[in-house]
Design a protein around this motif. Sequence first.
Motif, PDB file in Angstrom:
ATOM      1  N   LEU A  37       0.831  -1.203   0.000  1.00  0.00           N
ATOM      2  CA  LEU A  37       0.000   0.000   0.000  1.00  0.00           C
ATOM      3  C   LEU A  37       0.867   1.256   0.000  1.00  0.00           C
ATOM      4  O   LEU A  37       0.656   2.175  -0.812  1.00  0.00           O
ATOM      5  CB  LEU A  37      -0.910  -0.004   1.229  1.00  0.00           C
ATOM      6  CG  LEU A  37      -1.623   1.323   1.549  1.00  0.00           C
ATOM      7  CD1 LEU A  37      -2.655   1.629   0.470  1.00  0.00           C
ATOM      8  CD2 LEU A  37      -2.267   1.266   2.930  1.00  0.00           C
ATOM      9  N   GLU A  38       1.832   1.313   0.883  1.00  0.00           N
ATOM     10  CA  GLU A  38       2.686   2.500   0.977  1.00  0.00           C
ATOM     11  C   GLU A  38       3.527   2.680  -0.288  1.00  0.00           C
ATOM     12  O   GLU A  38       3.735   3.805  -0.747  1.00  0.00           O
ATOM     13  CB  GLU A  38       3.573   2.397   2.216  1.00  0.00           C
ATOM     14  CG  GLU A  38       2.780   2.495   3.518  1.00  0.00           C
ATOM     15  CD  GLU A  38       3.661   2.366   4.754  1.00  0.00           C
ATOM     16  OE1 GLU A  38       4.867   2.044   4.585  1.00  0.00           O
ATOM     17  OE2 GLU A  38       3.162   2.584   5.866  1.00  0.00           O
ATOM     18  N   LEU A  82       1.138   3.938  -3.084  1.00  0.00           N
ATOM     19  CA  LEU A  82       0.723   5.312  -2.822  1.00  0.00           C
ATOM     20  C   LEU A  82       1.884   6.279  -3.062  1.00  0.00           C
ATOM     21  O   LEU A  82       1.702   7.370  -3.625  1.00  0.00           O
ATOM     22  CB  LEU A  82       0.207   5.419  -1.384  1.00  0.00           C
ATOM     23  CG  LEU A  82      -0.541   6.692  -0.979  1.00  0.00           C
ATOM     24  CD1 LEU A  82      -1.630   7.033  -1.985  1.00  0.00           C
ATOM     25  CD2 LEU A  82      -1.129   6.523   0.410  1.00  0.00           C
ATOM     26  N   VAL A 139      -5.023  11.605  -5.788  1.00  0.00           N
ATOM     27  CA  VAL A 139      -5.466  10.344  -5.191  1.00  0.00           C
ATOM     28  C   VAL A 139      -6.542  10.608  -4.153  1.00  0.00           C
ATOM     29  O   VAL A 139      -6.611  11.683  -3.550  1.00  0.00           O
ATOM     30  CB  VAL A 139      -4.295   9.580  -4.529  1.00  0.00           C
ATOM     31  CG1 VAL A 139      -3.265   9.154  -5.559  1.00  0.00           C
ATOM     32  CG2 VAL A 139      -3.637  10.404  -3.440  1.00  0.00           C
ATOM     33  N   VAL A 175      -7.836   8.534  -0.717  1.00  0.00           N
ATOM     34  CA  VAL A 175      -7.495   7.453   0.202  1.00  0.00           C
ATOM     35  C   VAL A 175      -8.661   7.264   1.164  1.00  0.00           C
ATOM     36  O   VAL A 175      -9.091   8.232   1.829  1.00  0.00           O
ATOM     37  CB  VAL A 175      -6.210   7.768   0.984  1.00  0.00           C
ATOM     38  CG1 VAL A 175      -5.881   6.642   1.961  1.00  0.00           C
ATOM     39  CG2 VAL A 175      -5.049   8.007   0.029  1.00  0.00           C
ATOM     40  N   VAL A 196      -7.800  -0.360   3.472  1.00  0.00           N
ATOM     41  CA  VAL A 196      -7.541   0.938   2.845  1.00  0.00           C
ATOM     42  C   VAL A 196      -7.732   0.793   1.341  1.00  0.00           C
ATOM     43  O   VAL A 196      -7.241  -0.164   0.732  1.00  0.00           O
ATOM     44  CB  VAL A 196      -6.115   1.453   3.134  1.00  0.00           C
ATOM     45  CG1 VAL A 196      -5.846   2.750   2.369  1.00  0.00           C
ATOM     46  CG2 VAL A 196      -5.920   1.682   4.629  1.00  0.00           C
ATOM     47  N   VAL A 225      -7.163   2.920  -2.258  1.00  0.00           N
ATOM     48  CA  VAL A 225      -6.536   4.064  -2.920  1.00  0.00           C
ATOM     49  C   VAL A 225      -7.052   4.116  -4.344  1.00  0.00           C
ATOM     50  O   VAL A 225      -6.948   3.131  -5.084  1.00  0.00           O
ATOM     51  CB  VAL A 225      -5.000   3.954  -2.921  1.00  0.00           C
ATOM     52  CG1 VAL A 225      -4.389   5.123  -3.692  1.00  0.00           C
ATOM     53  CG2 VAL A 225      -4.463   3.925  -1.506  1.00  0.00           C
ATOM     54  N   CYS A 266      -8.532  13.320   0.294  1.00  0.00           N
ATOM     55  CA  CYS A 266      -8.132  13.512  -1.103  1.00  0.00           C
ATOM     56  C   CYS A 266      -6.866  14.352  -1.151  1.00  0.00           C
ATOM     57  O   CYS A 266      -6.700  15.305  -0.384  1.00  0.00           O
ATOM     58  CB  CYS A 266      -9.242  14.209  -1.893  1.00  0.00           C
ATOM     59  SG  CYS A 266     -10.720  13.184  -2.113  1.00  0.00           S
ATOM     60  N   VAL A 298       2.824   9.998   2.237  1.00  0.00           N
ATOM     61  CA  VAL A 298       2.060   8.763   2.429  1.00  0.00           C
ATOM     62  C   VAL A 298       1.682   8.611   3.893  1.00  0.00           C
ATOM     63  O   VAL A 298       0.521   8.314   4.242  1.00  0.00           O
ATOM     64  CB  VAL A 298       2.884   7.542   1.952  1.00  0.00           C
ATOM     65  CG1 VAL A 298       2.260   6.239   2.457  1.00  0.00           C
ATOM     66  CG2 VAL A 298       2.974   7.522   0.437  1.00  0.00           C
ATOM     67  N   LEU A 339      -2.258   8.637   5.264  1.00  0.00           N
ATOM     68  CA  LEU A 339      -2.857   7.512   5.987  1.00  0.00           C
ATOM     69  C   LEU A 339      -3.271   7.931   7.388  1.00  0.00           C
ATOM     70  O   LEU A 339      -4.322   7.498   7.899  1.00  0.00           O
ATOM     71  CB  LEU A 339      -1.865   6.338   6.035  1.00  0.00           C
ATOM     72  CG  LEU A 339      -1.564   5.669   4.696  1.00  0.00           C
ATOM     73  CD1 LEU A 339      -0.504   4.578   4.873  1.00  0.00           C
ATOM     74  CD2 LEU A 339      -2.828   5.067   4.090  1.00  0.00           C
ATOM     75  N   ALA A 356      -6.451   9.974   7.030  1.00  0.00           N
ATOM     76  CA  ALA A 356      -7.590   9.104   6.705  1.00  0.00           C
ATOM     77  C   ALA A 356      -8.015   8.292   7.921  1.00  0.00           C
ATOM     78  O   ALA A 356      -9.220   8.074   8.151  1.00  0.00           O
ATOM     79  CB  ALA A 356      -7.215   8.181   5.548  1.00  0.00           C
TER      80      ALA A 356
END
Length: 392
Positions: A237-238, A241, A251, A253, A303, A305, A347, A361, A365, A368
């Motif tokens: 994920l990281e 992203l 993006v 998230v 999560v 993306v 966003c 990143v 996260l 979010a």
Amino acid sequence: MSQGAGAEVPIPLSALAAVQQALRTVHTAAGLQATLQAIADGVTTSTPYQEIAVTVAKEPNAAELHTITVVGTPEAQAALLNTTCQRAALEEHLAGGEQWGSLRLRRGPDTTEGITTYWPEFEPLDVPDAWLPDYELNAPLYAPDGELVGMLSMDQPRGGRIPAPWVNEILEVFAEQAVIAILNARRHEQALRAMETLEREKAELHAAFTEQCARETHLRSETRRDPLTGLANRVMLEERLAELLAAQTPVAVVFCDLDHFKQVNDTHGHAVGDEVLRVTGHRLARSLADAACVARIGGDEFVVVAADVQEPAASKLLQRIGEAFSAEPVEALGLRLRVTSSLGLVCEAAHEGPVSPARRVEELLDRADREMYAHKRSRAGVDHLLTLADRA
């Protein structure tokens, strides 16, 4: 009977032309087998001998020699073709013959131990120079360094007589040229084998490299996948992203946390809880197949993306995610459980700044996650008020 006595007989021009053509074929043959066949055929076309056997060492100074080519009757081929002999036996066999220049004539019926001999059956002519059934003419094939490369064996001359002396001169020349052709053919085949070995080793190395790359790719994928759901894990994920942010891609998230998941584990057990997570993860991946990344980062936290999604269109993304969780109950080990999720949306528009993608990143996260918990707390307050209203 010595072939060295008497006046010299000139070689006929027709015989010289035949020898020239035969040697041209010998020296242009490709490979050891074709070269030996050209030698045997050349002897039959440029001399009276009708049965020819060619015995050679396939490798330099090999202890064992092989009769690879036989031209003649089916009986001669059946008796001699593919037979073998030891180098010492062949040297003894050649030493026991009567010298005709560099050639050797053996008069049977005595044989050398370890040497396969074929005696054709025929009625010889009743003349002084008749060729007898137990005769055998051999031409030793010596390399310039003294190695015994092999032997040409001749039998059954046309006309049934011992050929004229000029035939032996042709055979001596032919034997010298045959050695050169055989040595070249051996080197050619050694080079081919070396090339084949290199190609095989190259293919093996390529296969090993490909296998290693596939294994590394698999291991890389395994270390970036959640083992329970098969979704991306936090590492992938990281990475994904960070790639999008580095490419200045807008993006969205969405941080997702299942509601009341602890109660599922406490009430029904972890096996049911794991099944809920698996089914939920599969639904999320299927419903959001166009997303840049769908990940489970631990426990009941997911999560999503989405690339090229900005704030005005984010509500549709939240709707799709919510429906993926709650569209229908999750069937887990005989139970039907209603699953909902609290969502936190952030966003990030494309922009360049001093903050690195990795740092952005982390911040995305974290934001979010906070948005999700704010959503969860607000929903908890609503649920509490509804509970009080029901009790009134």
